[in-house]
Design a protein around this motif. Structure first.
Motif, PDB file in Angstrom:
ATOM      1  N   GLY A  45      47.652  41.026  41.433  1.00 40.28           N
ATOM      2  CA  GLY A  45      46.663  41.918  40.823  1.00 40.28           C
ATOM      3  C   GLY A  45      46.965  43.380  41.102  1.00 40.28           C
ATOM      4  O   GLY A  45      46.868  44.231  40.215  1.00 40.28           O
ATOM      5  N   ILE A  50      45.819  45.188  37.419  1.00 43.04           N
ATOM      6  CA  ILE A  50      44.889  44.555  36.489  1.00 43.04           C
ATOM      7  C   ILE A  50      43.595  45.370  36.404  1.00 43.04           C
ATOM      8  O   ILE A  50      43.255  46.124  37.316  1.00 43.04           O
ATOM      9  CB  ILE A  50      44.618  43.075  36.862  1.00 43.04           C
ATOM     10  CG1 ILE A  50      43.965  42.927  38.233  1.00 43.04           C
ATOM     11  CG2 ILE A  50      45.901  42.264  36.778  1.00 43.04           C
ATOM     12  CD1 ILE A  50      43.606  41.489  38.608  1.00 43.04           C
ATOM     13  N   THR A  53      37.687  44.313  34.989  1.00 44.42           N
ATOM     14  CA  THR A  53      37.205  43.041  34.442  1.00 44.42           C
ATOM     15  C   THR A  53      38.107  41.894  34.887  1.00 44.42           C
ATOM     16  O   THR A  53      37.620  40.820  35.263  1.00 44.42           O
ATOM     17  CB  THR A  53      37.132  43.104  32.903  1.00 44.42           C
ATOM     18  OG1 THR A  53      36.284  44.190  32.519  1.00 44.42           O
ATOM     19  CG2 THR A  53      36.617  41.802  32.318  1.00 44.42           C
ATOM     20  N   GLU A  54      39.411  42.115  34.838  1.00 42.15           N
ATOM     21  CA  GLU A  54      40.352  41.085  35.287  1.00 42.15           C
ATOM     22  C   GLU A  54      40.171  40.797  36.777  1.00 42.15           C
ATOM     23  O   GLU A  54      40.242  39.639  37.202  1.00 42.15           O
ATOM     24  CB  GLU A  54      41.785  41.512  34.973  1.00 42.15           C
ATOM     25  CG  GLU A  54      42.079  41.505  33.484  1.00 42.15           C
ATOM     26  CD  GLU A  54      43.388  42.186  33.125  1.00 42.15           C
ATOM     27  OE1 GLU A  54      43.990  41.777  32.111  1.00 42.15           O
ATOM     28  OE2 GLU A  54      43.816  43.129  33.834  1.00 42.15           O
ATOM     29  N   GLN A  58      39.259  37.233  38.317  1.00 46.91           N
ATOM     30  CA  GLN A  58      40.151  36.645  39.317  1.00 46.91           C
ATOM     31  C   GLN A  58      39.391  36.327  40.600  1.00 46.91           C
ATOM     32  O   GLN A  58      39.552  35.252  41.170  1.00 46.91           O
ATOM     33  CB  GLN A  58      41.321  37.588  39.600  1.00 46.91           C
ATOM     34  CG  GLN A  58      42.284  37.037  40.647  1.00 46.91           C
ATOM     35  CD  GLN A  58      43.562  37.819  40.698  1.00 46.91           C
ATOM     36  OE1 GLN A  58      44.322  37.808  39.745  1.00 46.91           O
ATOM     37  NE2 GLN A  58      43.814  38.484  41.811  1.00 46.91           N
ATOM     38  N   ILE A 115      45.115  36.350  32.279  1.00 49.22           N
ATOM     39  CA  ILE A 115      45.334  37.672  32.872  1.00 49.22           C
ATOM     40  C   ILE A 115      46.810  38.032  32.927  1.00 49.22           C
ATOM     41  O   ILE A 115      47.206  39.140  32.561  1.00 49.22           O
ATOM     42  CB  ILE A 115      44.725  37.742  34.299  1.00 49.22           C
ATOM     43  CG1 ILE A 115      43.196  37.651  34.230  1.00 49.22           C
ATOM     44  CG2 ILE A 115      45.168  39.019  35.031  1.00 49.22           C
ATOM     45  CD1 ILE A 115      42.514  37.500  35.587  1.00 49.22           C
ATOM     46  N   TYR A 116      47.660  37.089  33.370  1.00 49.26           N
ATOM     47  CA  TYR A 116      49.038  37.463  33.727  1.00 49.26           C
ATOM     48  C   TYR A 116      50.095  37.177  32.654  1.00 49.26           C
ATOM     49  O   TYR A 116      51.108  37.877  32.623  1.00 49.26           O
ATOM     50  CB  TYR A 116      49.432  36.802  35.054  1.00 49.26           C
ATOM     51  CG  TYR A 116      48.666  37.398  36.198  1.00 49.26           C
ATOM     52  CD1 TYR A 116      48.974  38.676  36.662  1.00 49.26           C
ATOM     53  CD2 TYR A 116      47.604  36.724  36.784  1.00 49.26           C
ATOM     54  CE1 TYR A 116      48.243  39.255  37.696  1.00 49.26           C
ATOM     55  CE2 TYR A 116      46.886  37.291  37.812  1.00 49.26           C
ATOM     56  CZ  TYR A 116      47.205  38.554  38.267  1.00 49.26           C
ATOM     57  OH  TYR A 116      46.496  39.134  39.277  1.00 49.26           O
TER      58      TYR A 116
END
Length: 121
Positions: A45, A50, A53-54, A58, A115-116
């Motif tokens: 992260g 990120i 929000t991410e 997470q 996310i990633y």
């Protein structure tokens, strides 16, 4: 005997909860793996910067997996205490608790992919 104050009871409760978290991490292999994954994902992260929000998603995913893993461990321990011998009904209960861990782990993995994966492509 004087009744303890609300604040004193809350402080004691937090102490018991912290003790339980440390016992869980120190004694259970499955949660050690989850802690390792949480550390790796936290590092990712920061590396990928990120969004807020991410981060929220997470952290919620990590917290859910680790929390349900803790509940699963508690179910297993109490089941073994109540019925140390093999019992199909206890096995059924343990399987359901393990299934709950699997479900939140799948959801957390999907959150991680959402996310990633875009960061790699």
């Amino acid at each position: 005997m004087a009744k303890e104050s609300f604040l004193k009871n809350r402080i004691k409760s937090v102490g018991f909860a912290l003790r339980g978290a440390f016992l869980l991490i120190r004694t259970e292999a499955s949660i050690k793996i989850q802690v390792f994954i949480a550390i790796v994902m936290t590092g990712a992260g920061f590396y990928f910067e990120i969004s807020n929000t991410e981060w929220v998603l997470q952290i919620l995913a990590i917290g859910l997996v680790m929390g349900i893993e803790g509940l699963n461990t508690a179910v297993e321990k109490i089941s073994d205490f109540v019925q140390p011998d093999h019992d199909p009904k206890i096995g059924f209960i343990k399987d359901i608790a393990a299934g709950a861990v699997m479900l939140v782990s799948i959801a957390a993995t999907i959150v991680g992919f959402i996310i990633y994966l875009p960061k790699f492509f």
